[in-house]
Design an enzyme around this catalytic site. Structure first.
Site, PDB file in Angstrom:
ATOM      1  N   SER A  76      68.359  24.180 106.637  1.00 22.37           N
ATOM      2  CA  SER A  76      68.959  23.128 105.817  1.00 22.37           C
ATOM      3  C   SER A  76      70.448  22.922 106.077  1.00 22.37           C
ATOM      4  O   SER A  76      71.014  21.918 105.649  1.00 22.37           O
ATOM      5  CB  SER A  76      68.752  23.420 104.329  1.00 22.37           C
ATOM      6  OG  SER A  76      69.491  24.560 103.927  1.00 22.37           O
ATOM      7  N   LYS A 131      74.271  26.114 100.647  1.00 22.54           N
ATOM      8  CA  LYS A 131      74.479  24.659 100.658  1.00 22.54           C
ATOM      9  C   LYS A 131      75.979  24.371 100.636  1.00 22.54           C
ATOM     10  O   LYS A 131      76.801  25.251 100.404  1.00 22.54           O
ATOM     11  CB  LYS A 131      73.818  23.988  99.435  1.00 22.54           C
ATOM     12  CG  LYS A 131      72.353  24.294  99.233  1.00 22.54           C
ATOM     13  CD  LYS A 131      71.464  23.673 100.284  1.00 22.54           C
ATOM     14  CE  LYS A 131      69.999  24.021 100.012  1.00 22.54           C
ATOM     15  NZ  LYS A 131      69.109  23.586 101.110  1.00 22.54           N
TER      16      LYS A 131
END
Length: 248
Positions: A51, A92
């Site tokens: 990600s 993230k």
């Protein structure tokens, strides 16, 4: 004359031994202290997903500085754990903090507080977001997070229907990523696209930690090697004087 020379060599030997011992002692302090400092400041993690590609790939070993969520700023890559997102640590990027308004996209760019954000960490040709992000006001003490791989990242955009519009609590933060330790890609680039909104984070003390470890290792190895080298040189000088005396 030979006696004077012998005393001089002996004095040099003693001084060399003292300096060698000091170098080894200082080296041990720096080497072990550097490791201890690093262990206090940083926590290693292995990234489980793609990600954060291209910044961080699955399987990369990262070093995250142990900080409080209150020290996190826009653009930081954080390690966190949010119950509603699963029972694992995730990585993230913070694109908006409490009080910000985030949306996408305007002219193909993410906007925070109405300002278009340059995101050079995205892959070439990649859109700022694969789906439209509605205007979201980030609640106090929370973060809006996106993965750098926008087309497949299960980030805040995948949790917009949850309480707090998919944002993550400041208390969920476990650390801020400073570097990729393996493969040795080095320090993460600072996210300058967020500077127009305020200050961005400075790197942690990782470079100082590594410098202390490297310098310590050099001093230990150098100091330890001095003894055998000095002894060998002293023997050579002794043989040379003996040969010269015999020839006289």
């Amino acid at each position: 004359m030979s006696r004077t020379s012998g005393r001089t060599d002996e004095g040099r030997g003693r001084l060399g031994s003292v300096l060698s011992g000091l170098a080894v002692a200082l080296g041990c302090v720096l080497f072990l202290g550097g490791f201890a400092w690093g262990a206090i400041e940083y926590q290693p993690y292995t990234v489980p997903t793609e990600s954060m590609v291209p910044t961080i790939k699955a399987g990369d070993r990262i070093l995250a500085q142990r900080i409080d969520g209150g020290d996190v700023k826009r653009g930081d890559v954080i390690v966190f754990k949010q119950k509603s997102w699963g029972d694992m640590l995730l990585v993230k990027r913070v694109v908006a903090v409490g009080g910000d308004t985030v949306a996408c996209c305007t002219n193909g760019k993410l906007t925070v507080n109405g300002k278009q954000i340059d995101e050079p960490y995205l892959a070439n040709g990649q859109a700022a977001e694969s789906t439209q992000i509605p205007t979201v006001e980030v609640p106090k003490d929370r973060f809006f997070l996106l993965g750098d791989e926008r087309s497949g990242s299960l980030d805040s955009t995948a949790h917009l229907t949850e309480a707090f519009n998919g944002t993550v609590a400041r208390s969920a933060v476990k650390g801020r990523v400073d570097a990729i330790a393996w493969p040795m890609d080095g320090m993460l680039a600072r996210p300058t696209g967020f500077e127009t909104l305020g200050g961005i984070s400075s790197p942690g003390p990782l470079r100082l930690v590594l410098t202390a470890i490297v310098v310590g290792a050099v001093l230990v190895l150098g100091g330890a090697a001095y003894g055998p080298i000095a002894t060998r040189l002293s023997r050579r000088r002794g043989r040379t004087r003996t040969e010269l005396a015999g020839a006289a």
